[in-house]
Design a protein around this motif. Structure first.
Motif, mmCIF file in Angstrom:
data_model
loop_
_atom_site.group_PDB
_atom_site.id
_atom_site.type_symbol
_atom_site.label_atom_id
_atom_site.label_comp_id
_atom_site.label_asym_id
_atom_site.label_seq_id
_atom_site.Cartn_x
_atom_site.Cartn_y
_atom_site.Cartn_z
ATOM 1 N N SER A 159 0.743 -1.256 -0.013
ATOM 2 C CA SER A 159 0.062 0.105 0.058
ATOM 3 C C SER A 159 0.942 1.467 0.027
ATOM 4 C CB SER A 159 -0.860 -0.121 1.269
ATOM 5 O OG SER A 159 -1.738 1.057 1.493
ATOM 6 N N HIS A 160 0.959 1.900 -1.103
ATOM 7 C CA HIS A 160 1.564 3.205 -1.418
ATOM 8 C C HIS A 160 0.903 4.167 -0.465
ATOM 9 C CE1 HIS A 160 3.720 0.840 -4.888
ATOM 10 N NE2 HIS A 160 4.266 0.764 -3.892
ATOM 11 N N HIS A 161 1.147 4.796 0.628
ATOM 12 C CA HIS A 161 0.776 5.719 1.493
ATOM 13 C C HIS A 161 -0.879 5.748 1.006
ATOM 14 C CE1 HIS A 161 4.542 8.336 1.898
ATOM 15 N NE2 HIS A 161 4.542 7.315 2.156
ATOM 16 N N GLY A 162 -1.584 4.452 1.436
ATOM 17 C CA GLY A 162 -2.926 4.414 1.198
ATOM 18 C C GLY A 162 -3.520 3.875 -0.005
ATOM 19 N N LEU A 163 -2.594 3.787 -1.099
ATOM 20 C CA LEU A 163 -3.196 3.294 -2.510
ATOM 21 C C LEU A 163 -2.640 1.996 -2.704
ATOM 22 C CD1 LEU A 163 -2.487 6.430 -4.706
ATOM 23 C CD2 LEU A 163 -4.486 5.791 -3.345
ATOM 24 N N ALA A 164 -3.580 1.142 -2.776
ATOM 25 C CA ALA A 164 -3.056 -0.349 -2.994
ATOM 26 C C ALA A 164 -2.613 -0.834 -4.219
ATOM 27 C CB ALA A 164 -4.626 -1.085 -2.736
ATOM 28 N N SER A 165 -1.450 -1.362 -4.165
ATOM 29 C CA SER A 165 -0.673 -1.683 -5.225
ATOM 30 C C SER A 165 -1.121 -3.152 -5.900
ATOM 31 C CB SER A 165 1.067 -2.017 -4.747
ATOM 32 O OG SER A 165 1.841 -2.022 -5.945
ATOM 33 N N SER A 166 -2.282 -2.744 -6.356
ATOM 34 C CA SER A 166 -2.942 -3.902 -6.912
ATOM 35 C C SER A 166 -2.212 -4.714 -8.260
ATOM 36 C CB SER A 166 -4.434 -3.546 -7.100
ATOM 37 O OG SER A 166 -4.650 -2.467 -8.311
ATOM 38 N N SER A 167 -1.983 -4.085 -8.923
ATOM 39 C CA SER A 167 -1.175 -4.767 -10.393
ATOM 40 C C SER A 167 0.110 -5.447 -9.618
ATOM 41 C CB SER A 167 -0.897 -3.564 -11.188
ATOM 42 O OG SER A 167 0.280 -2.836 -11.048
ATOM 43 N N PHE A 168 0.495 -5.507 -8.766
ATOM 44 C CA PHE A 168 1.631 -6.308 -8.165
ATOM 45 C C PHE A 168 1.036 -7.288 -7.454
ATOM 46 C CE2 PHE A 168 4.920 -7.473 -5.188
ATOM 47 C CZ PHE A 168 5.685 -8.117 -5.955
ATOM 48 N N PRO A 212 1.598 7.531 -16.673
ATOM 49 C CA PRO A 212 2.911 6.903 -16.283
ATOM 50 C C PRO A 212 2.938 6.168 -15.030
ATOM 51 C CG PRO A 212 2.938 9.306 -16.040
ATOM 52 C CD PRO A 212 1.773 9.029 -16.513
ATOM 53 N N ALA A 213 3.613 5.000 -15.143
ATOM 54 C CA ALA A 213 3.700 4.035 -14.107
ATOM 55 C C ALA A 213 4.787 3.361 -14.206
ATOM 56 C CB ALA A 213 2.568 3.033 -14.036
ATOM 57 N N ILE A 214 5.768 3.584 -13.222
ATOM 58 C CA ILE A 214 7.240 3.057 -13.140
ATOM 59 C C ILE A 214 7.140 1.506 -12.932
ATOM 60 C CG2 ILE A 214 9.461 3.039 -11.887
ATOM 61 C CD1 ILE A 214 9.160 6.029 -11.388
ATOM 62 N N MET A 215 7.867 0.789 -13.796
ATOM 63 C CA MET A 215 7.749 -0.656 -13.739
ATOM 64 C C MET A 215 6.199 -1.213 -14.077
ATOM 65 S SD MET A 215 10.345 -1.550 -10.386
ATOM 66 C CE MET A 215 9.788 -3.211 -10.609
ATOM 67 N N ASN A 216 5.282 -0.316 -14.552
ATOM 68 C CA ASN A 216 3.868 -0.673 -14.821
ATOM 69 C C ASN A 216 3.439 -1.199 -13.612
ATOM 70 O OD1 ASN A 216 1.887 -0.516 -16.846
ATOM 71 N ND2 ASN A 216 2.138 -2.867 -17.354
ATOM 72 N N PHE A 217 3.674 -0.691 -12.313
ATOM 73 C CA PHE A 217 2.883 -0.838 -11.096
ATOM 74 C C PHE A 217 1.737 0.201 -10.989
ATOM 75 C CE2 PHE A 217 5.632 -3.688 -7.966
ATOM 76 C CZ PHE A 217 6.240 -4.354 -9.078
ATOM 77 N N ARG A 218 0.434 -0.312 -11.174
ATOM 78 C CA ARG A 218 -0.690 0.590 -10.943
ATOM 79 C C ARG A 218 -1.572 0.197 -9.556
ATOM 80 N NH1 ARG A 218 -0.966 3.347 -15.695
ATOM 81 N NH2 ARG A 218 0.565 2.547 -17.359
ATOM 82 N N HIS A 219 -2.206 1.157 -9.366
ATOM 83 C CA HIS A 219 -3.144 1.034 -8.117
ATOM 84 C C HIS A 219 -4.524 0.839 -8.254
ATOM 85 C CE1 HIS A 219 0.717 3.033 -7.552
ATOM 86 N NE2 HIS A 219 0.708 2.707 -6.183
ATOM 87 N N ALA A 220 -5.143 0.108 -7.400
ATOM 88 C CA ALA A 220 -6.915 -0.067 -7.101
ATOM 89 C C ALA A 220 -7.010 1.509 -7.161
ATOM 90 C CB ALA A 220 -6.893 -0.712 -6.009
#
Length: 577
Positions: free
Chosen positions: A178-187, A543-551
């Motif tokens: 969880s990136h400061h409250g944003l779920a790193s769902s694509s990983f 843009p999304a570094i390493m193509n990691f995206r968030h819910a």
């Protein structure tokens, strides 16, 4: 060239001059499917690769939930991370590759960095130290989850663990998921599915599969192997996503998905059990940290958390790597690790402790740079997010810009031409001279929203004279969780516990302090600095570094950014540092 002297992919050192390193003089004896008893009667499964001569040797343990049977496959896959057995064993080390509880035939249930997993790793270290092939000196090896296992073992303080080398490690699972409250769902989603899929396969599947033997031969031919030296993290995530369509047993993998993505959106006791940071104060064995600068959305943040938490320990070193510093199969920095373990496990004077403790690559510049501390002393440049869409040292004409983020279920087929943009950018003028940015980066954002919650997703970019864009680093913050840590924002109110959600005051300006993941970059003369801001990176155009995206947060909001917002960049000045 013999198998024990094959070329390894990736950088092998950080510019130090080594001496007295162990030479490859042994063959390899394989002891497969060794049963390792745990204190509660559960048995872990391990493969032991040892020198083919009688005697006792230091042991290097690589433990993870990934299949131990294919760590020598040579595939550019994100779970081939235990290190090169044919490098370590000929140089007089026993390479123990073990499966954690509930994976690879090991008994029990996988706990994802829970207390039981830490206790198992203590028992695994002490078991290895007591074996007739071990001289009682134990280290650990491997990146990513293998590195996290090193930290898990170390905080339990097994008596025979002498040193660790955790590259690309995460000490706090919440920080990665969880990136400061944003779920790193694509990983997280494909990662747990991948674990479930591989854990379901039998030992015979991995060892007797008619496809894997010829594949291993092909992948390890020098010509093919060398091509994997430039495989990146985006490729690994893409590969994992393909596995989402393959069925797997739901327990415990889907249970853990519900825990990480649904049941525990805030930092609570479930996450705290999986947070090693409070336990690091008692860690006094030598620790070699490191990561690559591109690993922004996963292990890079924790690298600096670890550095800070281990400030009491005089025997900590850190190496920060440039592009393709960590690729798969993991083989980089093996010579650096050899100098480390020859020093701490064999007592050799190798030179690994010489010079400043921090060594780092500066993308855009040549050679290794050094520092006695992290971050290096720097002057913070303040650049305004001007109302005209430029980054400038002065604010210019005061004003604001707005963009639109839409939730689901609105029954729109297409966007309307009257819609505001879904993303904003601010770009500087071409730089007169190069600027070396190294250290902590922050966006101080003055903004309002028309929803009680929204997301702030920031990417810092380098734009070349030919308009080629390179993503440098990123920062994230869920607006309702703006008290997520001391570096994040608050709207003039007292700092609340990090597990407290506070609704955004609709339409009112709030000052958010959004920490970007620390990084290093030489912005060369003629290049431009760009900041992008959006509230939903599910759009492939974002843009999304390493193509990691968030819910997605899921709210529809018109977000407005004032020109009083500032980007703070730590600059070492011009010239090579």
């Amino acid at each position: 060239m013999s198998a024990t002297e094959r070329d390894l992919n990736g950088p092998q050192d950080t510019g130090r001059q080594y001496r007295n390193l162990s030479a490859p003089t042994f063959g390899i004896t394989h002891l497969i499917n060794q049963r390792v008893p745990m204190r509660d009667g559960v048995e872990l499964m391990a493969d032991v690769h040892r020198p083919d001569a009688e005697g006792r040797y230091p042991a290097l343990i690589a433990a993870s939930p990934y299949p131990r049977q294919i760590q020598d496959l040579g595939a550019p896959a994100g779970f081939i991370e235990a290190g090169a057995t044919d490098f370590w064993v000929p140089r007089g080390y026993v390479h123990v590759i073990a499966n954690l509880r509930g994976t690879g035939g090991s008994g029990g249930r996988f706990g994802f960095m829970d207390t039981q997993e830490r206790q198992d790793l203590y028992d695994l270290v002490e078991w290895a130290a007591a074996q007739p092939w071990c001289d009682g000196n134990v280290g650990m090896i491997g990146i990513s989850y293998f590195a996290m296992a090193q930290l898990e073992a170390a905080v339990e303080r097994p008596p025979h663990l002498r040193a660790i080398f955790p590259l690309a490690a995460t000490a706090d699972l919440y920080e990665a998921a969880s990136h400061h409250g944003l779920a790193s769902s694509s990983f997280v989603t494909p990662f747990l599915s991948m674990l479930g899929l591989t854990a379901d396969r039998s030992d015979a599947f991995w060892r007797r599969n008619p496809v894997l033997a010829p594949l291993r031969r092909v992948l390890n031919t020098p010509k093919v192997h060398h091509r994997f030296a430039t495989m990146n993290g985006e490729a690994a995530v893409t590969m994992m996503r393909q596995l989402l369509k393959v069925p797997h047993c739901p327990h415990p993998w889907d249970d853990l998905w519900l825990d990480t993505m649904v049941r525990h959106p805030l930092r609570d006791s479930w996450w705290q059990e999986r947070n090693l940071v409070p336990l690091l104060g008692n860690l006094d064995i030598p620790v070699y940290l490191g990561c690559d600068w591109e690993n922004v959305p996963l292990h890079l943040p924790s690298t600096f958390t670890l550095w800070k938490a281990l400030s009491h320990n005089p025997n900590v070193r850190m190496a920060m790597l440039g592009q393709y510093g960590l690729t798969w199969p993991w083989e980089s920095l093996h010579h650096e690790a050899l100098a480390w373990y020859d020093h701490w496990l064999k007592g050799a004077d190798t030179g690994i402790m010489d010079g400043p403790p921090v060594r780092y690559m500066l993308p855009g510049a040549d050679g290794w740079h050094t520092s006695a501390c992290w971050p290096p002393a720097a002057t913070h440049l303040e650049w305004a997010l001007r109302a005209d869409g430029t980054l400038g040292t002065d604010e210019g004409e005061p004003g604001r810009r707005e963009y639109l983020t839409l939730g689901g279920g609105l029954n729109r087929t297409t966007a309307s031409p009257v819609d505001p943009p879904s993303m904003l950018t601010w770009t500087s003028a071409p730089l007169d001279g190069h600027v070396d940015v190294v250290g902590d980066i922050e966006l101080r954002l003055d903004a309002s929203a028309t929803a009680v919650d929204t997301a702030w997703i920031v990417v810092l970019q380098d734009v070349g004279p030919d308009d080629q864009v390179t993503d440098v680093t990123a920062g994230w913050l869920r607006a309702s969780l703006r008290t997520v840590d001391e570096a994040a924002s608050r709207a003039g109110a007292p700092v609340l516990p990090c597990d407290t959600a506070v609704a955004v005051p609709v339409g009112d300006d709030v000052t958010y302090r959004i920490p970007l993941v620390p990084n290093a970059r030489r912005f060369e003369a003629g290049h431009r600095v760009r900041v992008t801001l959006t509230s939903d990176d599910q759009n492939p155009a974002s843009p999304a570094i390493m193509n990691f995206r968030h819910a997605s947060v899921g709210t529809s909001s018109l977000n407005s950014v004032r020109s009083t917002s500032r980007l703070l960049l730590p600059a070492l000045g011009t010239g090579v540092s």
